[in-house]
Design an enzyme around this catalytic site. Sequence first.
Site, PDB file in Angstrom:
ATOM      1  CB  CYS A 232      -0.897   0.000   1.234  1.00 36.88           C
ATOM      2  SG  CYS A 232      -2.018   1.423   1.327  1.00 36.88           S
TER       3      CYS A 232
ATOM      4  CG  HIS B 120      -5.725  -2.116  -1.808  1.00 35.82           C
ATOM      5  ND1 HIS B 120      -4.742  -2.788  -1.131  1.00 35.82           N
ATOM      6  CD2 HIS B 120      -5.437  -0.784  -1.661  1.00 35.82           C
ATOM      7  CE1 HIS B 120      -3.893  -1.907  -0.597  1.00 35.82           C
ATOM      8  NE2 HIS B 120      -4.296  -0.689  -0.914  1.00 35.82           N
ATOM      9  CD  GLU B 121      -6.799   1.725  -4.409  1.00 33.50           C
ATOM     10  OE1 GLU B 121      -5.741   1.157  -4.714  1.00 33.50           O
ATOM     11  OE2 GLU B 121      -6.837   2.625  -3.545  1.00 33.50           O
TER      12      GLU B 121
ATOM     13  CG  HIS C  31      -7.197   2.972   0.937  1.00 36.95           C
ATOM     14  ND1 HIS C  31      -6.353   3.101   2.015  1.00 36.95           N
ATOM     15  CD2 HIS C  31      -6.473   2.343  -0.017  1.00 36.95           C
ATOM     16  CE1 HIS C  31      -5.178   2.565   1.734  1.00 36.95           C
ATOM     17  NE2 HIS C  31      -5.220   2.102   0.512  1.00 36.95           N
TER      18      HIS C  31
HETATM   19  O1  LIG Z   1      -1.995   1.991  -1.847  1.00 38.56           O
HETATM   20  C1  LIG Z   1      -2.812   1.821  -2.766  1.00 38.56           C
HETATM   21  O2  LIG Z   1      -4.024   1.907  -2.584  1.00 38.56           O
HETATM   22  C2  LIG Z   1      -2.296   1.342  -4.107  1.00 38.56           C
HETATM   23  C3  LIG Z   1      -2.064  -0.111  -3.922  1.00 38.56           C
HETATM   24  C4  LIG Z   1      -3.134  -0.811  -4.670  1.00 38.56           C
HETATM   25  C5  LIG Z   1      -3.153  -2.302  -4.522  1.00 38.56           C
HETATM   26  C6  LIG Z   1      -2.339  -2.987  -3.636  1.00 38.56           C
HETATM   27  C7  LIG Z   1      -2.408  -4.379  -3.587  1.00 38.56           C
HETATM   28  C8  LIG Z   1      -3.293  -5.056  -4.372  1.00 38.56           C
HETATM   29  C9  LIG Z   1      -4.097  -4.355  -5.236  1.00 38.56           C
HETATM   30  C10 LIG Z   1      -4.022  -2.984  -5.310  1.00 38.56           C
HETATM   31  C11 LIG Z   1      -0.617  -0.390  -4.297  1.00 38.56           C
HETATM   32  O3  LIG Z   1       0.173   0.687  -4.410  1.00 38.56           O
HETATM   33  S1  LIG Z   1      -0.437  -1.093  -5.772  1.00 38.56           S
HETATM   34  C12 LIG Z   1       1.197  -1.622  -5.734  1.00 38.56           C
HETATM   35  C13 LIG Z   1       1.405  -2.175  -7.056  1.00 38.56           C
HETATM   36  C14 LIG Z   1       2.083  -1.446  -7.991  1.00 38.56           C
HETATM   37  C15 LIG Z   1       2.210  -1.950  -9.271  1.00 38.56           C
HETATM   38  C16 LIG Z   1       1.648  -3.184  -9.569  1.00 38.56           C
HETATM   39  C17 LIG Z   1       0.947  -3.908  -8.612  1.00 38.56           C
HETATM   40  C18 LIG Z   1       0.802  -3.405  -7.341  1.00 38.56           C
HETATM   41 NI    NI Z   2      -3.539   1.170  -0.331  1.00 37.94          NI
END
Ligand SMILES: O=C(O)C[C@@H](Cc1ccccc1)[C@H](O)SCc1ccccc1
Ligand code: NI
Length: 183
Positions: free
Chosen positions: A110, A153-154, A157
Amino acid sequence: MLTMKDIVRDPDPRLRTKAEEVTDIDGETVSQLKEMREYVINSQDAETAEKYGLRPGVGLAAPQIGLNKRMLAIYVENEDGEAEYDYMLINPKVKSHSVNQTYLPGGEGCLSVDEDIEGLVHRYQRIRVTATTTDGEKIEIKAKGYLAVILQHELDHLDGILFYDHIDKDFPNDPKIGAKPLE
Ligand SMILES: O=C(O)C[C@@H](Cc1ccccc1)[C@H](O)SCc1ccccc1
Ligand code: NI
């Protein structure tokens, strides 16, 4: 443009707050959501990410930049560099989901959590989400696979939930019965 200094980090209480519905899709809201999408796109461009020190992300939710608004951006390219998933969602709502669960075998990360936290994060394999777009149109998304994982995931949040909340404290790396790994 947004950079890592704009990303709110755990344990900031704003990441643990249930975000407010957007009642007026005004110009400021649209430009904020476009900036969030731009961060995600920039973070996946190697040159830009290196130049500005951006951690890569495939999604970003408003509370992660300190905005108490129920909105999120997702951007994933395919191997040809074209947009495979490209969403800016306002007031997204899960209308239904599968019983069956999935998980990323390597766990999740994250942008708002600096430490690596090991363990499986179980998500629904399929979800149906409604939302409003930046031009006020109501849409429905039937997501499965990777998009379903990113969306959940989003969406978490927006409800003050972080990925590691889902990790089993006693058996973090044990898949739940019936859960299918997302290859
Ligand atoms: O922090 C966030 O919300 C963005 C998340 C989104 C995410 C995490 C895990 C599983 C699904 C979505 C991460 O930054 S994404 C990290 C990442 C970057 C490139 C490719 C795959 C995952
Ligand atoms: Ni996240």
